[in-house]
Design a protein around this motif. Structure first.
Motif, short mmCIF file in Angstrom:
data_model
loop_
_atom_site.label_atom_id
_atom_site.label_comp_id
_atom_site.label_asym_id
_atom_site.label_seq_id
_atom_site.Cartn_x
_atom_site.Cartn_y
_atom_site.Cartn_z
N LYS A 1 4.48 5.23 -5.59
CA LYS A 1 4.58 5.15 -7.06
C LYS A 1 3.61 6.12 -7.74
CE LYS A 1 3.81 0.92 -7.98
NZ LYS A 1 3.56 -0.40 -8.56
N PHE A 2 2.39 6.18 -7.16
CA PHE A 2 1.38 7.08 -7.72
C PHE A 2 1.89 8.52 -7.72
CE2 PHE A 2 -2.19 9.97 -7.36
CZ PHE A 2 -3.07 9.51 -8.33
N GLY B 1 0.82 -1.21 0.00
CA GLY B 1 0.00 0.00 0.00
C GLY B 1 0.86 1.26 0.00
N TRP C 1 3.92 1.49 -1.06
CA TRP C 1 4.57 1.53 -2.37
C TRP C 1 3.60 2.04 -3.44
CZ3 TRP C 1 8.82 2.26 -4.59
CH2 TRP C 1 9.16 1.72 -5.83
N ALA C 2 2.32 1.66 -3.33
CA ALA C 2 1.31 2.11 -4.30
C ALA C 2 1.19 3.63 -4.25
CB ALA C 2 -0.03 1.46 -4.02
N ILE C 3 1.10 4.19 -3.05
CA ILE C 3 0.98 5.66 -2.92
C ILE C 3 2.26 6.33 -3.43
CG2 ILE C 3 0.78 7.58 -1.28
CD1 ILE C 3 -0.93 5.81 0.48
N ARG D 1 5.14 13.09 -14.83
CA ARG D 1 4.36 13.76 -15.88
C ARG D 1 4.86 15.18 -16.11
NH1 ARG D 1 -0.59 11.01 -14.09
NH2 ARG D 1 -1.02 12.68 -12.64
N HIS E 1 4.74 9.02 -10.11
CA HIS E 1 4.23 9.05 -11.47
C HIS E 1 3.71 10.45 -11.81
CE1 HIS E 1 2.54 7.50 -15.15
NE2 HIS E 1 1.35 7.98 -14.84
#
Lengths: 311, 253
Positions: B11-12, B5, B7-9, B19, B15
């Motif tokens: 990476k988000f 979880g 890592w998900a935040i 951009r 990302h």
């Protein structure tokens, strides 16, 4: 296995402003059922769901997920639960596949491309997997919200107004999806404004009004109650009172004595209508018109939310 | 620990930075170059050495700190403010994540970007002035500590702010002035005694001088004092975040 999958006890939410959004709600959700929570806007449906899902803090009360306290054991509770909120809130610049994979990872599940692909295919989103969210239509966004909620393989799914603002075709798709999920053993709690949706889908129905759960009933039992029909007779001449001979039919005289109403069980073998009409003919009470009406879930619902109660 | 979880935040958020990678990196490079053109060449030529350090080199730690503060507060606040603004916060709140894990994801990503920008500034500065760093490991550790602290500070602002304009208020009206007045471009020894006393109440003085010490081994304040001040601020931010999650302030109704 008979233990409820979700047990809500004395759940209350009061805001500092003094508004009491929920008034000590008790509710058990059975494993594998589809439960429909009906209620007008502001009744407390979303508050109830939000508290169970950890988005809103309860003022009082407890929620047990499989017997375990949802606050002390929040990781267990939240891993089990998936939520599709009412609002279409998405990350505008994220592609569909990324946002669904993000949800899975956020809930601590290892990568499983095959499973995510299956969800996207089930929701006819696979062709759109590289499209960014802001380019999707409202209906497609709604599907993505469902895919996100299912991404971590929850076995309790909350759908907050899943078909609000959704066209007929998508609504039918959603119903089919909900049924497939139930076949897989997922317990589903949905809130809705559409009575037909509850009639169509739910095993049990709960009606909430002003933060109070005023009725929880098996849908079929409720439909039995709803199976009551009414015969309306428009009389040729107004009556001042119902003649005593007709007492056994328990008639009601309305509209200044011009209308008679007889309530009967539409599913019973003998409705009592022919004998009533014969008795009226014997008394010389004529009528100009007659109609029968089935009280729908909608009538009951409207009646309830305006303060009435089912006996 | 729900590491996936976190890592998900992380990476988000990373990302999101990717951009805008080129603007994100071009801005510090251009800004640093401009500072060197103005301060280094135009003014620096007329400045004497400060504490045995040439003026061009002297301003490098201050420049890095100035950008690190701004970047960290901005990224730390924006990361948590965006989901609050769009409503996607529901997913974070309903996920099996502890407060620590949530903050680790957001603050970790924001600090990574802040550190990257600071190091890009260091590299750019190196093109203009010769630099030797006396305590490189301490310098990096100190940089990381300040980055984490200001990202936590940003996180608090991101939760507190009711709109995007409020996100800007504290960085623009408080942090930037305090940084400029905190000895980013001069030694506080150069000030009249009264102003020097007043300046010592500015917490940024300690941050900048602590960092400067890791470069040159000398600064206006003792390194120990600076370290204590930095840790004190970090602890205050931690306490603020702990309070936010305990009460659900502006995160949960």
């Amino acid at each position: 296995m008979n233990e409820p999958i979700l047990s809500i006890r004395g759940l209350r939410k009061a805001y500092k402003s003094g508004t009491e959004a929920l008034k000590a709600v008790d509710l058990d959700i059975h494993r594998g059922e589809i439960f429909a929570l009906l209620g007008p806007n502001g009744a407390g449906k979303t508050t109830l769901i939000s508290i169970v899902c950890g988005i809103v803090t309860a003022t009082d009360g407890v929620v047990l997920v499989d017997g375990r306290n949802w606050r002390d054991d929040y990781r267990h509770a939240r891993t089990r639960i998936g939520l599709v909120p009412q609002e279409l809130t998405t990350d505008a610049f994220e592609p569909v596949l990324n946002t669904v994979s993000f949800s899975r990872e956020l809930f601590g599940k290892p990568k499983n491309s095959a499973y995510v692909e299956q969800i996207l295919r089930d929701l006819t989103l696979w062709d759109k997997r590289h499209t960014i969210m802001k380019e999707l239509s409202g209906g497609m966004k709604r599907r993505v919200m469902i895919a996100k909620a299912l991404a971590h393989e929850p076995d309790i799914l909350f759908l907050d107004e899943p078909t609000a603002g959704v066209d007929v075709e998508l609504r039918k798709d959603m119903w089919a999806l909900v049924r497939r999920l139930r076949e897989r053993g997922v317990t589903i709690i949905l809130t809705t404004h559409y009575i037909e949706e509850a009639e169509e889908m739910a095993d049990r129905v709960g009606i909430i009004r002003l933060g109070e759960l005023i009725l929880v009933e098996e849908k079929n039992a409720l439909m039995q109650k709803l199976g009551r029909k009414e015969l309306h007779l428009e009389l040729a001449e107004p009556l001042t009172a119902v003649p005593a001979v007709l007492d056994e039919w328990d008639l009601k005289l309305n509209d200044g004595g011009t209308h008679l109403t007889y309530t009967f069980d539409g599913k019973a073998e003998r409705t009592g209508i022919p004998s009533l009409l014969a008795a009226m003919r014997d008394l010389g009470i004529g009528f100009k018109d007659l109609e029968t009406k089935t009280s729908s879930l909608e009538d009951i619902f409207v009646d309830l939310i305006h303060g009435g109660r089912i006996a | 620990m729900n590491w996936r979880g976190v890592w998900a935040i992380y990476k988000f958020e990373m990302h999101r930075f990717r951009r805008t990678l080129w603007t994100g990196l071009a801005v510090p490079v251009i800004t640093t170059s401009l500072y060197f053109v103005v301060f280094g060449s135009a003014i620096g030529g007329r400045m004497t050495e400060i504490g045995g350090v040439p003026y061009g080199a002297f301003i490098v730690p201050g420049l890095m700190m100035l950008s690190l503060f701004t970047e960290s507060i901005f990224n730390g606040s924006f990361g948590i403010h965006m989901p609050r603004f769009t409503g996607t916060i529901y997913e974070i709140l309903s996920a099996p994540l502890s407060a620590f894990e949530t903050v680790l994801g957001y603050v970790g990503a924001a600090a990574t970007k802040g550190l990257t920008v600071a190091l890009v500034i260091l590299a750019t500065a190196h093109l203009f002035v010769p630099l030797t760093i006396e305590h490189p490991v301490l310098m990096l550790l100190y940089l990381a500590l300040v980055a984490l602290t200001f990202c936590m500070f940003g996180f608090i602002i991101g939760v507190w702010a009711k709109g995007f304009e409020q996100l800007q208020v504290i960085p623009l009206l408080i942090v930037t002035p305090l940084t400029f007045l905190g000895g980013a471009f001069y030694s506080i020894d150069m000030l009249p005694p009264t102003w020097r006393q007043i300046t010592l109440f500015n917490p940024v003085v300690y941050l900048i001088n602590g960092f400067r010490w890791t470069f040159f081994g000398t600064a206006d304040v003792a390194f120990g004092t600076a370290l204590v001040a930095t840790f004190a601020f970090a602890l205050a931010c931690l306490a603020g975040i702990w309070w936010i999650f305990r009460t659900g302030y502006r995160l949960k109704a």
